[in-house]
Design a protein around this motif. Structure first.
Motif, short mmCIF file in Angstrom:
data_model
loop_
_atom_site.label_atom_id
_atom_site.label_comp_id
_atom_site.label_asym_id
_atom_site.label_seq_id
_atom_site.Cartn_x
_atom_site.Cartn_y
_atom_site.Cartn_z
N VAL A 110 0.90 -1.16 0.00
CA VAL A 110 0.00 0.00 0.00
C VAL A 110 0.94 1.21 0.00
O VAL A 110 1.70 1.40 0.96
CB VAL A 110 -0.88 0.02 1.28
N HIS A 111 0.91 2.03 -1.05
CA HIS A 111 1.93 3.08 -1.18
C HIS A 111 1.80 4.15 -0.10
O HIS A 111 2.81 4.56 0.50
CB HIS A 111 1.83 3.70 -2.57
N TRP A 112 0.58 4.63 0.12
CA TRP A 112 0.31 5.60 1.19
C TRP A 112 -1.04 5.23 1.80
O TRP A 112 -1.94 4.81 1.08
CB TRP A 112 0.19 7.03 0.63
N PRO A 113 -1.21 5.43 3.09
CA PRO A 113 -2.53 5.18 3.67
C PRO A 113 -3.55 6.16 3.08
O PRO A 113 -3.19 7.26 2.67
CB PRO A 113 -2.32 5.45 5.17
N ASN A 114 -4.80 5.71 3.02
CA ASN A 114 -5.86 6.57 2.52
C ASN A 114 -7.09 6.31 3.39
O ASN A 114 -7.77 5.30 3.23
CB ASN A 114 -6.16 6.23 1.05
N ASP A 115 -7.33 7.23 4.32
CA ASP A 115 -8.38 6.99 5.31
C ASP A 115 -9.78 7.01 4.70
O ASP A 115 -10.75 6.68 5.39
CB ASP A 115 -8.26 8.02 6.46
N SER A 116 -9.91 7.38 3.43
CA SER A 116 -11.26 7.39 2.83
C SER A 116 -11.66 6.00 2.32
O SER A 116 -12.79 5.80 1.89
CB SER A 116 -11.36 8.43 1.72
N VAL A 117 -10.72 5.05 2.35
CA VAL A 117 -11.07 3.65 2.00
C VAL A 117 -10.86 2.82 3.25
O VAL A 117 -9.81 2.93 3.89
CB VAL A 117 -10.13 3.11 0.88
N PRO A 118 -11.86 2.00 3.64
CA PRO A 118 -11.66 1.20 4.86
C PRO A 118 -10.40 0.33 4.75
O PRO A 118 -10.23 -0.39 3.76
CB PRO A 118 -12.92 0.33 4.94
N MET A 119 -9.53 0.43 5.75
CA MET A 119 -8.26 -0.31 5.68
C MET A 119 -8.51 -1.82 5.56
O MET A 119 -7.78 -2.53 4.86
CB MET A 119 -7.42 -0.02 6.93
#
Ligand code: NAP
Length: 268
Positions: free
Chosen positions: A99-108
């Protein structure tokens, strides 16, 4: 500890594209690199794939990493974009998918489940994350029970990663150090250069040796020339002494090269 068989020094490919990318990755493989780091966002997966195909190194002897961009972290996006990556790379599998960068708008949980499906399907040997803070790591490992390999993080003598490194070791995960030369800022650092002079080495080699000597840490410097490629592998024939380590510790701080607008809050 995951990553024990990961070479201590790998080859980073960001911002190298086109023919230059194919040529330098072939050079890197020919001088001994066996971990090649690319990403969907680097726009060079096809050139990296071409270099591997044209090299004399067998695919199974290469540890190939790519990364899913933050706009493709939903279930369908992970599957589609990884299939496209494999196609560009000309291989049936990667060794590590991040995962290149976390993206809080997609459920982890959705992202990590999609990554786990790709691992189960043999499309990647390992899964991991990059730019995950302590909060993200805890959620990934403790809530989602993700079987991660590493967190790829910016790490060099001017960026203190004590807390995250401690957490990763506790979880048995590797820290893969990106921008290990501070994206070039450290190559003329006077403290590192003075230490290097004592050992007949350069500032860059001191920075890489400092990372390589740390348990659970591997680094992925980028280089554009054969001379730099070779120099960055020549970091195992000298040892930093207590005095060197104390001087390197004086550089330790919060000097972060990468602070993109989409990046996480690093104090999390
Ligand atoms: P870096 O490896 O810290 O530094 C690269 C710079 O150092 C280039 O300007 C290079 O010059 C110079 N250099 C390399 N070896 C040298 C040597 N022996 N002597 C003097 N100068 C030397 O920077 P980076 O590219 O930002 O990071 C490395 C890799 O980490 C990337 O390529 C990428 O694969 C990965 N990365 C991942 C993320 C992420 O979000 N996961 C973010 C950034 C980077 P030349 O090019 O002229 O050789």
């Amino acid at each position: 500890m995951k990553g024990q068989r990961l070479p201590k020094i790998g080859f980073g490919t960001s911002q190298i594209t086109g023919r230059a990318c194919t040529d330098i990755v072939k050079t890197a493989l020919s001088v001994g690199y066996r971990h090649i780091d690319t990403a969907q966002a680097y726009g060079n997966e096809d050139q990296v794939g071409r270099a591997i195909a044209q090299s004399n190194v067998k695919r199974e002897d290469i540890f190939l990493t790519t990364k899913v961009w933050r706009s493709s972290l939903d279930r369908k996006g992970v599957a589609r974009s990884t299939a496209e990556s494999l196609d560009r790379l000309g291989t049936g599998y990667v060794d590590l998918l991040l995962v290149h960068w976390p993206n809080d708008s997609v459920p982890m949980g959705e992202t990590l489940a999609a990554f786990a499906e790709l691992k189960a399907a043999g499309k990647t040997r390992h899964i991991g994350v990059s730019n995950y803070t302590m909060r993200h790591l805890e959620e990934a490992v403790e809530t989602h029970k993700a079987d991660l390999f590493c967190d790829q993080l910016e790490y060099h003598p001017q960026l203190d990663q004590t807390a995250l490194l401690g957490a990763l070791r506790g979880y048995g995960l590797a820290l893969v150090a990106y921008s290990p030369l501070g994206r070039g800022r450290l190559v003329k650092n006077p403290v590192l250069a003075a230490i290097g002079k004592k050992h007949g080495k350069t500032a860059s080699q001191v920075a890489l040796a400092w990372l390589a000597r740390q348990g659970g840490v591997a680094a992925i410097p980028k280089a554009s020339s054969e001379a730099h490629c070779r120099a960055n592998l020549e970091v195992f024939d000298f040892a930093l002494d207590e005095d060197d380590l104390a001087r390197i510790a004086t550089l330790n701080g919060k000097s972060r090269v990468w602070l993109p607008s989409w990046g996480p809050n690093w104090d999390d």
